[in-house]
Design an enzyme around this catalytic site. Structure first.
Site, PDB file in Angstrom:
ATOM      1  N   GLU A 127       0.854  -1.190   0.000  1.00 47.13           N
ATOM      2  CA  GLU A 127       0.000   0.000   0.000  1.00 47.13           C
ATOM      3  C   GLU A 127       0.889   1.239   0.000  1.00 47.13           C
ATOM      4  OE1 GLU A 127      -2.233  -0.814   3.589  1.00 47.13           O
ATOM      5  OE2 GLU A 127      -0.892   0.406   4.804  1.00 47.13           O
ATOM      6  N   HIS A 132      -4.152   3.430   8.369  1.00 44.38           N
ATOM      7  CA  HIS A 132      -2.892   2.926   8.909  1.00 44.38           C
ATOM      8  C   HIS A 132      -1.940   4.093   9.162  1.00 44.38           C
ATOM      9  CE1 HIS A 132      -3.532  -1.187   6.767  1.00 44.38           C
ATOM     10  NE2 HIS A 132      -4.210  -1.100   7.881  1.00 44.38           N
TER      11      HIS A 132
END
Lengths: 289, 377
Positions: A210, A248
């Site tokens: 990611e 995150h």
């Protein structure tokens, strides 16, 4: 075969009596993981669910029950201490599920672990599972089937999505590892790719990255230099606005190598096909195997 | 969490970093009073969480208190990158002989703090880093020992030739690192670190970003959060334990897990749509969280369809289904809803939805395609 955990894993659970710890300890035991002890300061001498002995300290648990791995479910502000304690007690494989640990705490933890040769997986990760053998963490066991594809990911539910695609379409997994979504993590893509390359039970690897940081770029470089097994990739966050933290703590696209397009380009230039949709994983694997 | 420049200055001053004296004003009269007290030309600087303040007209030089008041009148209430200016900082317009840069970040790859120094200050340091990385000195710090004196001195020599200035810069670097560490920052920056014509080294602008994960144990810093500096929907989301970022598209997204949420947004885009937001409902999905999520998504008038994408693990699909049913009883939806649920308690969830007149899908691609088509209908 598998990486990091297998049938010989003897697990200690730190935070075994907490809300998350107790729920997932039951799930892990139900899956077949050998849980030898738990630690909750103040509850030493009791037994979790009438079976697993609970200790006040990790050192006591290690002395009495000889675990070879520890999983941590303690709250964020105490999690760094829990990692220190496990490493100080001689454990060499620590899996930290906890989300929200301050980054500066991790800068203190990491040199301590390096000096003792400890492998940390996480923090802020779903843990790992070697299907049919052992599960450490929170990955739902029923979506995985034993097989020969290794999976490594920075994410949780996105991993489940891709593992689900693999399992329902005939590709079992050797080990699925969630390495975590924080800026500082103990085990990187490269560590996992290297372990999968060496594992006789793994034929191919799916890596799920990611935005944020440069771990995927380092992984691409490693694949080019050192891997003979096929690797296919996915990068989440192409539509993420720059400079914003996407859930995150580590997922921030910035000009310094963190954007999805830079990562996809790095993977493709290393010969790693990158899926556009999670549903494409099986097709890409078939092309490469 | 971003802090305003004036907040960063106040915190860094406590660690002994020298800034010219100034003041914060919320009105033109306050700005005038500060300028009178400072006696001399001043800078009037908009306090917003945004770069490019100068280009947007948010930083002005005033030769006297009347001009300072006039600038403050114009800047206060002005909008810079969608943020309304509520306060201005008024500081002496120092004469500057040179501009350097000092900053501290956590280097992800090195897994430790790194202090950076560059003689090319005053401009966007990311640009310097991208174009001429050799002009930035990077000193990794072992957090167990802190920035060591010889490291600080080396940083000083990277910025100045004059020994007194080298020592002054080294001292400021040590204090900046100490502040970074003690405050739980993820970024501490002085840009520019300036020299005056008399040769004095002073900090002219400061930036501090605090690691959100530190705020739970630092209530005094958490209290510095400027609620007016963020979108109301993002504040509401935080109050409910949701991770939410508003975007400009028309497909509202409600997903469990940050990675899956990003992948869902990407798929919306791949199928020709535009996501209206990032929203991660997190791991434990009590129905109330789902109600709050729907409230936040539907408050965006740009949303034309809403997509739920849930992969049940710890999250139970039936909890999410119950939340959706509860929410639609509390407030009727004006836009179509596409629901994809798979994993833990999937069958129960589909039954709950069917009983309430919704249909649930199990395939992610199907669901995204449908939500995009509905948003464009």
């Amino acid at each position: 075969m598998s990486i990091f955990i297998d049938r010989s894993t003897r697990l200690l659970v730190q935070g075994v009596t907490g809300r998350d710890g107790s729920f997932h300890t039951r799930q892990m035991i139900g899956y077949g993981t050998t849980v030898v002890a738990g630690v909750t300061p103040g509850k030493g001498g009791s037994r979790f669910d009438g079976t697993v002995p609970v200790y006040n300290t990790v050192a006591e648990a290690v002395r009495d029950t000889q675990p070879n791995a520890s999983v941590i479910y303690v709250p964020a502000m105490a999690a760094a201490s829990a990692i220190f304690e496990a490493a100080d007690s001689g454990l060499t494989l620590i899996i930290c599920i906890t989300e929200g640990i301050p980054v500066l705490d991790m800068t203190r933890v990491m040199p301590f672990l390096h000096e003792r040769g400890v492998r940390l997986i996480g923090p802020n990760c779903p843990g790992l599972i070697s299907p049919g053998q052992s599960k450490v963490g929170i990955i739902p066991g029923d979506i995985c089937v034993p097989g020969r594809v290794g999976v490594v990911s920075r994410s949780g539910t996105l991993t489940y999505e891709i593992v689900h695609q693999l399992s329902t379409r005939g590709f079992g997994q050797s080990t699925c590892v969630g390495i975590g979504g924080d800026p500082i993590i103990g085990t990187t893509f490269v560590d996992c790719l290297s372990a999968f390359q060496a594992d006789a039970g793994t034929d191919a690897v799916v890596m799920i990255g990611e935005i944020g940081g440069t771990d995927e770029q380092l992984a691409a470089d490693f694949v080019r230099r050192a891997m003979t097994k096929p690797v296919v990739g996915f990068i989440a966050g192409q539509t993420a606005p720059p400079g914003r933290r996407m859930g995150h703590a580590g997922a921030i696209a910035s000009g310094s190598g963190g954007t999805a397009s830079e990562k996809i380009a790095a993977l493709e230039s290393a010969g790693i096909p990158v899926m556009r949709r999670p549903a494409d994983v099986v097709q890409l694997l078939k092309e490469r195997l | 969490m971003n802090l305003h420049e004036y907040q960063a200055r106040e915190l860094l001053q406590r660690f002994g970093i020298p800034f010219p004296h100034g003041g914060v004003a919320g009105t033109a009269e306050e700005a005038r009073a500060i300028a009178e007290r400072l006696a001399g030309p001043v800078m009037v600087k908009a306090q917003v969480h945004s770069g490019g303040r100068g280009k947007a007209g948010g930083v002005k030089l005033a030769r006297n208190p009347t001009e300072a008041a006039a600038h403050a009148t114009r800047i206060l209430g002005m909008t810079i990158h969608d943020l309304t200016v509520q306060k201005v900082l008024v500081v002496p317009a120092a004469e500057i002989a040179s501009e350097s840069y000092l900053g501290v970040i956590v280097d992800r790859a090195a897994q430790r703090p790194v202090v950076m120094g560059s003689a090319a200050g005053g401009v966007d340091i990311e640009e310097v880093a991208a174009r001429t990385p050799e002009r930035i000195q990077r000193v990794p710090v072992d957090p167990r020992y802190g920035l060591l004196p010889h490291q600080a001195t080396a940083l000083g020599f990277g910025l100045y030739r004059d020994l007194a200035q080298v020592r002054a810069a080294a001292d400021i670097a040590e204090k900046l690192y100490a502040a970074f560490y003690a405050l739980g920052a993820s970024l501490a920056e002085i840009n520019p670190l300036a020299t005056t014509p008399e040769g004095q080294v002073i900090a002219l602008d400061a930036k501090l970003v605090i690691d959100d994960n530190e705020l739970a144990r630092r209530p005094e810093i958490a209290a510095l959060r400027d609620l007016s500096a963020e979108a109301p929907s993002e504040r509401q989301a935080r109050d409910h334990g949701l991770s939410f970022i508003k975007l400009q598209g028309s497909v509202g997204c409600c997903v469990n897990g940050a990675g899956l949420a990003m992948a869902t947004m990407d798929l919306v885009k791949l199928y020709g749509g535009e996501p209206a937001n990032f929203l991660d409902i997190g791991g434990s999905s009590n129905p109330q969280k789902v109600v709050a999520a729907l409230q936040i998504i539907t408050s965006d008038p740009g949303v034309r369809s809403i997509l739920f994408n849930i992969f049940g693990g710890i999250t139970r699909c039936d909890d999410v289904a119950n939340g959706i049913v509860q929410a639609t009883r509390q407030f009727p939806l004006k836009v179509p809803l596409v629901i994809r649920l798979t994993g833990t308690n999937e069958a129960e969830a589909i039954a709950i939805l069917t009983n309430a007149g919704f249909s649930g899908l199990t395939d992610m691609d199907d669901a995204v395609r449908r939500a995009v088509a509905l948003a464009q209908a």
